[in-house]
Write an enzyme that holds these catalytic residues in place. Structure first.
Site, PDB file in Angstrom:
ATOM      1  N   GLY A   3       0.850  -1.179   0.000  1.00  0.00           N
ATOM      2  CA  GLY A   3       0.000   0.000   0.000  1.00  0.00           C
ATOM      3  C   GLY A   3       0.880   1.221   0.000  1.00  0.00           C
ATOM      4  O   GLY A   3       1.471   1.584   1.022  1.00  0.00           O
ATOM      5  N   GLY A   5       0.223   4.535  -0.854  1.00  0.00           N
ATOM      6  CA  GLY A   5      -0.446   5.820  -0.998  1.00  0.00           C
ATOM      7  C   GLY A   5       0.359   6.902  -0.317  1.00  0.00           C
ATOM      8  O   GLY A   5       1.583   6.813  -0.206  1.00  0.00           O
ATOM      9  N   LYS A 182      -4.519   6.209  19.795  1.00  0.00           N
ATOM     10  CA  LYS A 182      -4.708   6.725  18.441  1.00  0.00           C
ATOM     11  C   LYS A 182      -6.144   6.494  17.976  1.00  0.00           C
ATOM     12  O   LYS A 182      -6.737   7.348  17.302  1.00  0.00           O
ATOM     13  CB  LYS A 182      -3.730   6.046  17.478  1.00  0.00           C
ATOM     14  CG  LYS A 182      -3.821   6.508  16.024  1.00  0.00           C
ATOM     15  CD  LYS A 182      -3.323   7.916  15.840  1.00  0.00           C
ATOM     16  CE  LYS A 182      -3.515   8.423  14.409  1.00  0.00           C
ATOM     17  NZ  LYS A 182      -2.700   7.712  13.418  1.00  0.00           N
ATOM     18  N   ASN A 186      -9.100   9.233  16.521  1.00  0.00           N
ATOM     19  CA  ASN A 186      -9.916   9.062  15.312  1.00  0.00           C
ATOM     20  C   ASN A 186     -11.403   9.006  15.622  1.00  0.00           C
ATOM     21  O   ASN A 186     -12.233   9.505  14.857  1.00  0.00           O
ATOM     22  CB  ASN A 186      -9.484   7.787  14.572  1.00  0.00           C
ATOM     23  CG  ASN A 186      -8.104   7.899  13.976  1.00  0.00           C
ATOM     24  OD1 ASN A 186      -7.706   8.953  13.504  1.00  0.00           O
ATOM     25  ND2 ASN A 186      -7.340   6.820  14.013  1.00  0.00           N
ATOM     26  N   SER A 254      -9.469  11.351   7.170  1.00  0.00           N
ATOM     27  CA  SER A 254      -9.386  10.375   6.086  1.00  0.00           C
ATOM     28  C   SER A 254     -10.758   9.798   5.756  1.00  0.00           C
ATOM     29  O   SER A 254     -11.028   9.441   4.609  1.00  0.00           O
ATOM     30  CB  SER A 254      -8.417   9.243   6.455  1.00  0.00           C
ATOM     31  OG  SER A 254      -8.853   8.567   7.613  1.00  0.00           O
ATOM     32  N   GLU A 266     -13.192   3.662   6.655  1.00  0.00           N
ATOM     33  CA  GLU A 266     -12.656   2.730   7.642  1.00  0.00           C
ATOM     34  C   GLU A 266     -13.462   2.762   8.936  1.00  0.00           C
ATOM     35  O   GLU A 266     -12.959   2.404   9.995  1.00  0.00           O
ATOM     36  CB  GLU A 266     -11.187   3.082   7.920  1.00  0.00           C
ATOM     37  CG  GLU A 266     -10.323   2.930   6.676  1.00  0.00           C
ATOM     38  CD  GLU A 266      -8.875   3.346   6.888  1.00  0.00           C
ATOM     39  OE1 GLU A 266      -7.988   2.663   6.363  1.00  0.00           O
ATOM     40  OE2 GLU A 266      -8.651   4.366   7.576  1.00  0.00           O
TER      41      GLU A 266
END
Length: 308
Positions: A3, A5, A182, A186, A254, A266
């Site tokens: 991945g 990105g 974390k 989020n 995101s 997500e």
């Protein structure tokens, strides 16, 4: 880097610049072609560097590696690690640096739990164009740990490799606590930003949004406490304030960026993780359940009627 990105290139590019032997794997063919033709262009504020690094659009034909770092979208985790079987050998480690919780269980089911490390990073990246990203890494910490909390030689090897590249890495004996810290950042803003479509400068002006965020985080803290997770703080406002620290008014989470691209978010691995752990612990999580439902409703609307 499974991945490549914005964040995958940010970390992978820095590791390559620091002397590590890095391979970037990403399905975006134009991105892969640009990196192979011209190098990975990395912007650091006002400066810019080009890093030479190999890029591929699949793992087919690649030899086994020492470490697979997984940075695909959460929903693609199982398919990605299944596709990476050619890279697995007896000594290979597999490490997720994805947002949310639950990725390590998926990686363990495919690669074997004994191979899995966990990590969380505050490094940032922005995709600017194929082969070109902006990296925000100065002063940003990365925490890496064994799932059982041990300090092992292989863990220290990975930490040393990150530090050699200028990435501030620390070996953690409380990686689940770090992951929950974390996660709660989020939880504070991810879904609410996605649902309202508000960037931070406007999101943080609405008192009712703040109240909803604090309630969602409070549920997460209650679930973590019930599962004996050691958090950096048990004050919901700490995570609400931390979520916006150092970020510009135009910043978008995101989750909102995914919706704007018409992609699946997500949310299952962020607010949904609080819900799943809460259900197992008999802790009610009505705010997070509502946020998951609303984000999934928007995803369904966009998939059925097109992005609007």
């Amino acid at each position: 880097m499974l991945g490549a990105g914005a964040l995958g290139c940010s970390i992978g590019g820095l590791l390559a610049r620091g002397g590590s032997d890095v391979i970037l794997v990403d399905r975006f063919q134009a991105h892969v072609d640009a990196i192979n033709a011209n190098g990975l262009k990395m912007s650091f504020g006002d400066s810019e560097e080009t890093v030479r690094v190999a890029a591929f659009n699949s793992c087919d034909g690649l030899a086994p590696v020492d470490l697979i770092i997984v940075l695909v979208k959460s929903a693609a985790t199982r398919a990605a690690i299944e596709s990476a079987r050619p890279l697995l050998a007896s000594h290979t480690m597999v490490m997720s640096i994805q947002n949310g919780l639950g990725h390590e269980d998926i990686l363990a089911e495919v690669a074997g739990r004994e191979k899995v490390l966990a990590a969380k990073t505050y490094v940032g990246g922005v995709f600017l164009a194929p082969g070109h990203i902006a990296s925000g890494y100065l002063g940003k910490q990365t925490y890496i740990g064994e799932l059982d909390g041990r300090l092992t030689p292989r863990l220290q090897t990975v930490v040393d490799e990150f530090n050699k590249a200028g990435l501030l890495a620390t070996a953690s004996t409380n990686i689940y606590g770090t992951m929950w810290d974390k996660l709660l950042v989020n939880v504070a803003t991810g879904a609410l930003c996605a649902i309202t479509r508000l960037p931070y400068g406007w999101l943080y002006k609405v008192k009712e949004i703040e109240e909803a965020a604090l309630a969602a985080v409070a549920e997460g803290i209650a679930v973590a406490r019930a599962n004996h997770i050691r958090l950096v703080s048990e004050e919901p406002r700490y995570f609400w304030d931390l979520a916006a620290e150092g970020l510009p008014a135009e910043f978008k989470t995101s989750m909102l960026q995914s919706l704007e691209k018409g992609e699946v978010t997500e949310v299952d691995f962020i607010n949904g993780s609080v819900v799943r752990w809460g259900d197992r612990s008999d802790i009610a999580t009505p705010v997070n359940k509502t946020l998951v439902a609303l984000v999934k409703g928007i995803e369904n609307f966009q998939s059925s009627f097109g992005k609007r």
